[in-house]
Design a protein around this motif. Structure first.
Motif, mmCIF file in Angstrom:
data_model
loop_
_atom_site.group_PDB
_atom_site.id
_atom_site.type_symbol
_atom_site.label_atom_id
_atom_site.label_comp_id
_atom_site.label_asym_id
_atom_site.label_seq_id
_atom_site.Cartn_x
_atom_site.Cartn_y
_atom_site.Cartn_z
ATOM 1 N N GLU A 60 5.977 0.834 -11.132
ATOM 2 C CA GLU A 60 5.814 0.213 -12.313
ATOM 3 C C GLU A 60 5.311 -1.283 -11.732
ATOM 4 O O GLU A 60 4.636 -1.829 -12.539
ATOM 5 C CB GLU A 60 6.902 -0.123 -13.197
ATOM 6 N N ASP A 61 6.450 -1.810 -10.928
ATOM 7 C CA ASP A 61 6.244 -3.389 -10.490
ATOM 8 C C ASP A 61 6.294 -3.267 -9.005
ATOM 9 O O ASP A 61 7.470 -3.493 -8.454
ATOM 10 C CB ASP A 61 7.361 -3.865 -11.023
ATOM 11 N N PRO A 62 5.164 -2.779 -8.167
ATOM 12 C CA PRO A 62 5.214 -2.868 -6.551
ATOM 13 C C PRO A 62 5.430 -4.362 -6.209
ATOM 14 O O PRO A 62 5.027 -5.124 -6.670
ATOM 15 C CB PRO A 62 3.831 -2.207 -6.765
ATOM 16 N N PRO A 63 6.048 -3.970 -5.102
ATOM 17 C CA PRO A 63 6.106 -5.697 -4.161
ATOM 18 C C PRO A 63 4.771 -5.996 -3.520
ATOM 19 O O PRO A 63 3.758 -5.000 -3.791
ATOM 20 C CB PRO A 63 7.065 -5.002 -3.145
ATOM 21 N N ALA A 64 4.729 -7.122 -3.194
ATOM 22 C CA ALA A 64 3.497 -7.737 -2.892
ATOM 23 C C ALA A 64 2.985 -7.018 -1.507
ATOM 24 O O ALA A 64 3.995 -6.838 -0.844
ATOM 25 C CB ALA A 64 3.539 -9.345 -2.778
ATOM 26 N N ARG A 65 1.771 -7.096 -1.306
ATOM 27 C CA ARG A 65 1.299 -6.704 0.107
ATOM 28 C C ARG A 65 1.445 -7.835 1.094
ATOM 29 O O ARG A 65 1.631 -8.800 0.713
ATOM 30 C CB ARG A 65 -0.222 -6.585 -0.038
ATOM 31 N N VAL A 66 1.822 -7.425 2.350
ATOM 32 C CA VAL A 66 1.950 -8.233 3.372
ATOM 33 C C VAL A 66 0.484 -8.255 3.950
ATOM 34 O O VAL A 66 0.139 -7.244 4.323
ATOM 35 C CB VAL A 66 3.096 -7.700 4.492
ATOM 36 N N HIS A 67 0.051 -9.399 3.908
ATOM 37 C CA HIS A 67 -1.301 -9.671 4.586
ATOM 38 C C HIS A 67 -1.246 -10.188 5.982
ATOM 39 O O HIS A 67 -0.513 -10.860 6.495
ATOM 40 C CB HIS A 67 -1.906 -10.903 3.901
ATOM 41 N N ALA A 68 -2.163 -9.728 6.798
ATOM 42 C CA ALA A 68 -2.472 -10.121 8.257
ATOM 43 C C ALA A 68 -3.285 -11.410 8.043
ATOM 44 O O ALA A 68 -4.284 -11.516 7.613
ATOM 45 C CB ALA A 68 -3.163 -9.186 8.958
ATOM 46 N N PRO A 120 0.835 -1.299 -0.044
ATOM 47 C CA PRO A 120 -0.072 0.010 0.160
ATOM 48 C C PRO A 120 0.784 1.340 0.072
ATOM 49 O O PRO A 120 0.307 2.360 -0.506
ATOM 50 C CB PRO A 120 -0.971 -0.028 1.259
ATOM 51 N N THR A 121 2.061 1.179 0.287
ATOM 52 C CA THR A 121 2.765 2.407 0.524
ATOM 53 C C THR A 121 4.253 2.090 0.085
ATOM 54 O O THR A 121 4.833 1.045 0.432
ATOM 55 C CB THR A 121 3.105 2.856 1.791
ATOM 56 N N ILE A 122 4.875 3.151 -0.931
ATOM 57 C CA ILE A 122 6.411 2.692 -1.404
ATOM 58 C C ILE A 122 7.143 4.135 -0.990
ATOM 59 O O ILE A 122 6.581 5.119 -1.006
ATOM 60 C CB ILE A 122 6.166 2.770 -2.866
ATOM 61 N N ILE A 123 8.267 4.064 -0.289
ATOM 62 C CA ILE A 123 9.023 5.037 -0.025
ATOM 63 C C ILE A 123 10.194 4.775 -0.305
ATOM 64 O O ILE A 123 11.233 3.570 0.007
ATOM 65 C CB ILE A 123 9.016 5.168 1.773
ATOM 66 N N GLU A 124 11.178 5.651 -1.027
ATOM 67 C CA GLU A 124 12.276 5.646 -1.823
ATOM 68 C C GLU A 124 13.041 7.116 -1.921
ATOM 69 O O GLU A 124 12.387 7.941 -2.142
ATOM 70 C CB GLU A 124 12.420 5.117 -3.110
ATOM 71 N N SER A 125 14.374 6.886 -1.606
ATOM 72 C CA SER A 125 14.975 8.040 -1.713
ATOM 73 C C SER A 125 15.758 8.280 -3.220
ATOM 74 O O SER A 125 15.656 9.474 -3.567
ATOM 75 C CB SER A 125 16.287 8.090 -0.813
ATOM 76 N N VAL A 143 15.133 8.012 -6.930
ATOM 77 C CA VAL A 143 13.936 8.476 -7.906
ATOM 78 C C VAL A 143 13.844 7.396 -9.060
ATOM 79 O O VAL A 143 12.488 6.871 -9.273
ATOM 80 C CB VAL A 143 13.609 9.794 -8.600
ATOM 81 N N GLU A 144 14.872 6.819 -9.569
ATOM 82 C CA GLU A 144 14.943 5.815 -10.468
ATOM 83 C C GLU A 144 14.044 4.399 -9.932
ATOM 84 O O GLU A 144 13.447 3.789 -10.577
ATOM 85 C CB GLU A 144 16.050 5.466 -11.206
ATOM 86 N N ARG A 145 14.659 4.120 -8.461
ATOM 87 C CA ARG A 145 14.024 2.885 -8.140
ATOM 88 C C ARG A 145 12.750 3.252 -7.585
ATOM 89 O O ARG A 145 11.997 2.164 -7.683
ATOM 90 C CB ARG A 145 14.876 2.803 -6.636
ATOM 91 N N PHE A 146 12.377 4.436 -7.218
ATOM 92 C CA PHE A 146 10.839 4.727 -6.957
ATOM 93 C C PHE A 146 9.923 4.396 -7.945
ATOM 94 O O PHE A 146 8.945 3.613 -8.103
ATOM 95 C CB PHE A 146 10.722 6.211 -6.365
ATOM 96 N N VAL A 147 10.208 4.818 -9.275
ATOM 97 C CA VAL A 147 9.615 4.723 -10.432
ATOM 98 C C VAL A 147 9.370 3.196 -10.785
ATOM 99 O O VAL A 147 8.451 2.710 -11.129
ATOM 100 C CB VAL A 147 10.131 5.564 -11.847
ATOM 101 N N ALA A 148 10.666 2.541 -10.556
ATOM 102 C CA ALA A 148 10.447 0.923 -10.983
ATOM 103 C C ALA A 148 9.650 0.420 -9.926
ATOM 104 O O ALA A 148 8.900 -0.621 -10.372
ATOM 105 C CB ALA A 148 11.963 0.572 -10.682
ATOM 106 N N LEU A 149 9.470 0.777 -8.703
ATOM 107 C CA LEU A 149 8.457 0.273 -7.833
ATOM 108 C C LEU A 149 7.153 0.722 -8.079
ATOM 109 O O LEU A 149 6.004 -0.244 -7.842
ATOM 110 C CB LEU A 149 8.968 0.448 -6.283
#
Length: 76
Positions: free
Chosen positions: A57-65, A42-47, A49-55
């Motif tokens: 485009e292809d975000p990591p999976a959600r961690v489910h409870a 649900p949230t992406i935080i990066e310093s 910008v190139e890594r931020f844009v890559a995420l």
């Protein structure tokens, strides 16, 4: 440069704004999903910008409870 005058921030919002609420601090790029039912994080935080844009485009999976045997939730 303010959020309203940052051309890169404006471009990212224009490109990814349907899926992500994007903002910027002095050192970090931050995106939070607009779709709570999505399967990605649900949230992406990066310093970086190139890594931020890559995420974006292809975000990591959600961690489910998942429920524990005693009825409390835990993260998987």
């Amino acid at each position: 440069m303010s959020e309203t005058t940052n051309p890169l921030l404006s471009l990212l919002r224009e490109t990814y704004g349907d899926e992500w609420n994007i903002r910027r601090s002095e050192t970090m790029w931050i995106a939070s999903t607009r779709k709570s039912e999505s399967d990605h994080a649900p949230t992406i935080i990066e310093s970086d910008v190139e890594r931020f844009v890559a995420l974006l485009e292809d975000p990591p999976a959600r961690v489910h409870a998942l429920p524990a045997s005693d009825g409390r939730g835990f993260l998987a």
